[in-house]
Write an enzyme that holds these catalytic residues in place. Structure first.
Site, PDB file in Angstrom:
ATOM      1  N   SER A   1      -2.682   2.924  -4.853  1.00  0.00           N
ATOM      2  CA  SER A   1      -2.786   3.756  -6.065  1.00  0.00           C
ATOM      3  C   SER A   1      -4.242   3.827  -6.460  1.00  0.00           C
ATOM      4  O   SER A   1      -5.031   2.935  -6.122  1.00  0.00           O
ATOM      5  CB  SER A   1      -2.016   3.118  -7.221  1.00  0.00           C
ATOM      6  OG  SER A   1      -2.767   2.055  -7.784  1.00  0.00           O
ATOM      7  N   ASP A   2      -4.629   4.868  -7.186  1.00  0.00           N
ATOM      8  CA  ASP A   2      -5.961   4.817  -7.780  1.00  0.00           C
ATOM      9  C   ASP A   2      -5.926   3.783  -8.908  1.00  0.00           C
ATOM     10  O   ASP A   2      -4.868   3.289  -9.311  1.00  0.00           O
ATOM     11  CB  ASP A   2      -6.445   6.199  -8.238  1.00  0.00           C
ATOM     12  CG  ASP A   2      -7.978   6.265  -8.261  1.00  0.00           C
ATOM     13  OD1 ASP A   2      -8.627   5.189  -8.301  1.00  0.00           O
ATOM     14  OD2 ASP A   2      -8.557   7.366  -8.243  1.00  0.00           O
ATOM     15  N   TYR A   3      -7.091   3.491  -9.417  1.00  0.00           N
ATOM     16  CA  TYR A   3      -7.348   2.382 -10.338  1.00  0.00           C
ATOM     17  C   TYR A   3      -6.489   2.472 -11.613  1.00  0.00           C
ATOM     18  O   TYR A   3      -6.687   3.386 -12.416  1.00  0.00           O
ATOM     19  CB  TYR A   3      -8.825   2.457 -10.702  1.00  0.00           C
ATOM     20  CG  TYR A   3      -9.466   1.255 -11.302  1.00  0.00           C
ATOM     21  CD1 TYR A   3     -10.410   0.537 -10.592  1.00  0.00           C
ATOM     22  CD2 TYR A   3      -9.180   0.853 -12.595  1.00  0.00           C
ATOM     23  CE1 TYR A   3     -11.046  -0.560 -11.149  1.00  0.00           C
ATOM     24  CE2 TYR A   3      -9.790  -0.233 -13.155  1.00  0.00           C
ATOM     25  CZ  TYR A   3     -10.724  -0.938 -12.431  1.00  0.00           C
ATOM     26  OH  TYR A   3     -11.351  -2.013 -12.990  1.00  0.00           O
TER      27      TYR A   3
ATOM     28  N   ALA B   1      -3.650   3.491 -12.003  1.00  0.00           N
ATOM     29  CA  ALA B   1      -2.906   4.750 -12.133  1.00  0.00           C
ATOM     30  C   ALA B   1      -1.403   4.527 -12.315  1.00  0.00           C
ATOM     31  O   ALA B   1      -0.724   5.379 -12.895  1.00  0.00           O
ATOM     32  CB  ALA B   1      -3.169   5.637 -10.920  1.00  0.00           C
TER      33      ALA B   1
END
Ligand code: BGC
Length: 709
Positions: A256-258, A260
């Protein structure tokens, strides 16, 4: 039983979820930082990977805890953003894309991988593959630009560079193709904003670089912050599970992005964090970057019946398999032998990359500067600002290594008096230094005016509604122009800036982007003519913000712009053409193309088409030209873009030399996506255009016909 089976069979639920948890160590801050004691959590088996930590000592200390103080001794995976170099900083990706040079793209990734691996890292969050057509969006700086074909070639080269021939080799690191997907189309260019593009556009424009990344064996993919048509990407089953996993067969790790996953609540698709965790896991996100939601909520999601143990196990296996492929179970400290890299060779590569990324935008008989120049005034806030040369992603970089334009010119022209004044700050309201700075130019033969953005004005969280010259720089430029001394502008930016007025009045404009450590040396090489510029714009350069988004491959309209007809697609107050088209870039020579020809005028699905053109250097200097080949499908079930890039070639030409440039196109270059997004060849007529940039008026054209097979 293989290693992974036996580990999974032995793991508690908490240990499994621990492998899916990536925490930040805080050596660099790339997002909101939460609490928690990292070492305690590591000992408890709650951490599988760490970001934002590098350096042999620091990474080895944590690795030692993982190996010696956790029950299963599973090695940690250390990841970092290495977008344009690790210790040695190379040009930002948008600049490097301008080199149109896959070998260079690969070499800089390789050099960065070696430095990173030597620093204890095994994973990078790169390459960034968002097709970007909106200069308001700061992340355009990290992207390969507007074109999907370029994006796909960039993906392949970067993955080859980072991952090498084998992930388990000590100098290889795992690449993460990001941000999957569509973030370049964020509403109004605002970072993290929602995206609502058609499925066709996703398939035609935004997905191909990721498909190329998967085909190139990319180890990981990052699911983006943004939503697409209302579904946040970390919860997007359709794109993560159905498209990446099932259709493309991607069995690497999805990260996942940070934070997210936690942000699914703000998106309004999860009522609580338990639902958020379940949505992401079910969509096939294996690693939760930083939110901690997998650790805190997956057990509850399991209890509520929102996820299956099988989904957790499958994710754990993918994470363990990546660690295995990286050789971490055999050599968790992965030492790179000193013979693997040479600081000198990397510095030379940085200089070469910087030179090849400098895009000469305009030149009215002023460059190169004469070798016997006596006095040059370097003026502007970016003339001697080493830290600003680094660009937006230089976590382990250092301003100490950076050569500025002032330093570069002083080294290149030792006999010349080179004076300097900043005049103004990049972005302040203080214009009090302008008069004195311009007075310095009194006896100068030329003003080298170094303007633009600070490095942190592009990249993440750096959208700009008015991407022009910040602060009082326009006033400084107006005063410099008013001196009557010829002005050569060096423009530093992570995006095209709206500077039409300046391009009209300066004698030359050099697009310097952010070139990294060797910026000033490369700029001096271009200014003095030691290097004849070769870079070409990987993006259309707008005249004004109101033209955004502007890109060469737009679809036709029933009413093409016509100055004589008001009822056509245009503006009342501005041209529809960009200031500089995609592919634009000058050298100190001139190349003409003639005699475009084909080996056939009809083809079928299995055929190859050979295209040739004569390239003639009409100038007196040796040069390297980039020649672009575009296709246009005249009649199709779905209207095709006016131009689609299908190939480019580079040709080196001595003074007055001519050469034949040949392209060999497979029939696939003429494919379209049908209504199910399957790639097919539709019989009918095509044009092939060849030229030096995407300005349609300047292109040579031939016709050919696809026959039914
Ligand atoms: C960025 C990613 C980056 C991650 C880790 C996020 O905020 O969007 O590109 O990889 O942080 O630093």
């Amino acid at each position: 039983m293989d290693l992974i089976d036996s580990l999974v069979a032995n793991m508690t639920l908490a240990e499994k979820i621990g492998q899916l948890n990536m925490v930040t160590a805080g050596q660099a801050i790339t997002g909101p930082v939460g609490g928690g004691n990292l070492e305690e959590n590591l000992r408890a088996g709650n951490i599988g990977s760490v970001l934002n930590l590098w350096g042999r000592e620091a990474t080895s200390a944590l690795q030692k805890i993982a190996l010696e103080e956790t029950r299963l001794a599973i090695p940690l995976l250390f990841g970092l953003d290495i977008l344009h170099g690790h210790k040695t900083i190379f040009p930002i990706p948008l600049a490097e894309a301008a080199a149109f040079d896959p070998i260079l793209w690969e070499l800089t990734a390789r050099a960065a991988a070696i430095e990173a691996a030597n620093d204890g890292l095994a994973l990078t969050f790169a390459p960034m593959l968002d097709i970007a057509r909106d200069p308001r969006w700061g992340r355009i700086a990290e992207s390969p630009g507007e074109d999907t074909f370029v994006g796909a070639k960039f993906a392949e080269a970067k993955i080859r560079g980072f991952q090498g021939a084998s992930l388990s080799a000590a100098p290889s690191i795992a690449a993460t193709a990001k941000h999957f997907c569509g973030g370049g189309a964020a509403q109004a260019g605002r970072d993290y904003g929602p995206v609502d593009v058609s499925e066709r556009t996703l398939h035609e424009v935004y997905l191909p670089p990721f498909r190329a990344a998967v085909d190139a064996g990319c180890a990981a993919i990052m699911a983006a912050f943004n939503s697409v048509a209302g579904v946040p990407m970390v919860a997007h089953k359709g794109f993560l599970r159905d498209y990446l996993r099932t259709e493309l067969g991607f069995d690497g790790v999805i990260i996942s992005d940070y934070n997210a996953i936690a942000e699914l609540m703000q998106h309004g698709v999860a009522a609580d964090l338990v639902e958020a965790a379940a949505l992401a896991l079910r969509a096939s996100v294996d690693i939760d970057m930083v939110s901690g939601v997998y650790v805190s909520c997956l057990p509850k999601a399991l209890a509520r019946g929102l996820v299956e143990l099988e989904d957790i196990d499958a994710a754990v296996r993918r994470v363990l398999r990546l660690k295995q492929k990286l050789g971490l179970f055999d050599d968790p400290y992965r030492r790179v032998s000193p013979a693997e890299f040479s600081t000198q060779a990397t510095a030379a590569l940085a200089a070469d990359a910087a030179r090849r990324s400098i895009t000469l935008l305009a030149n009215r008989d002023i460059l190169p500067l004469p070798a016997n120049s006596r006095r040059i005034a370097v003026i502007g806030p970016l003339g001697d600002a080493p830290a600003e040369m680094l660009g937006p992603w230089a976590l382990a970089g250092s301003a100490e290594h950076c050569v500025t334009t002032l330093a570069g010119l002083r080294t290149a022209l030792p006999q010349c008096e080179i004076v300097f004044a900043a005049g103004v700050d990049v972005d302040s309201d203080d214009g009090s230094g302008i008069a004195a700075a311009c007075a310095l130019s009194a006896d100068a033969e030329v003003i080298v005016l170094c303007l633009g953005e600070r490095a942190d004005m592009s990249g993440e969280a750096a959208s700009r509604a008015t991407p022009g010259l910040p602060g009082r720089q326009r006033e400084l430029a107006e005063s410099a122009l008013a001196t009557g001394v010829p002005v050569v502008v060096i423009l530093f930016s992570g995006r095209p800036l709206m500077i039409t007025w300046l391009v009209e009045r300066a004698r030359a404009v050099v697009g310097a982007w952010f070139l990294g450590d060797m910026a000033g040396r490369a700029i001096a090489d271009v200014l003095t003519g030691h290097f004849n510029p070769t870079a070409r714009l990987p993006i259309s350069w707008p005249r004004e913000t109101g033209q955004i988004p502007i890109f060469y491959s737009s679809r036709p309209t029933g009413r093409p712009a016509d100055a004589a007809d008001p009822f056509t697609s245009k503006y009342l107050d501005l041209s529809v053409e960009p200031l500089f088209p995609f592919g634009h870039g000058l050298s100190f020579s001139r190349v003409e193309l003639k005699n475009l020809r084909l080996n056939r005028t009809e083809f079928r699905a299995q055929d190859w088409i050979k295209v040739e053109v004569d390239a003639i250097n009409t100038g007196t200097l040796a040069t390297e030209e980039t020649i672009f080949l575009f296709v246009h499908d005249l009649v199709s079930t779905v209207a095709r873009p006016l131009l689609e890039l299908k190939a480019w070639a580079k040709v080196a030409l001595g003074p007055n030399q001519s050469k034949v440039v040949a392209f060999t196109l497979p029939a696939q270059s003429f494919h379209v996506l049908d209504k199910n997004f399957e790639s097919v060849l539709e019989p009918g007529d095509f044009h092939i255009f060849v030229g030096l940039n995407a300005d349609r008026k300047s292109l040579l054209k031939v016709s050919l016909r696809a026959l039914a097979s």
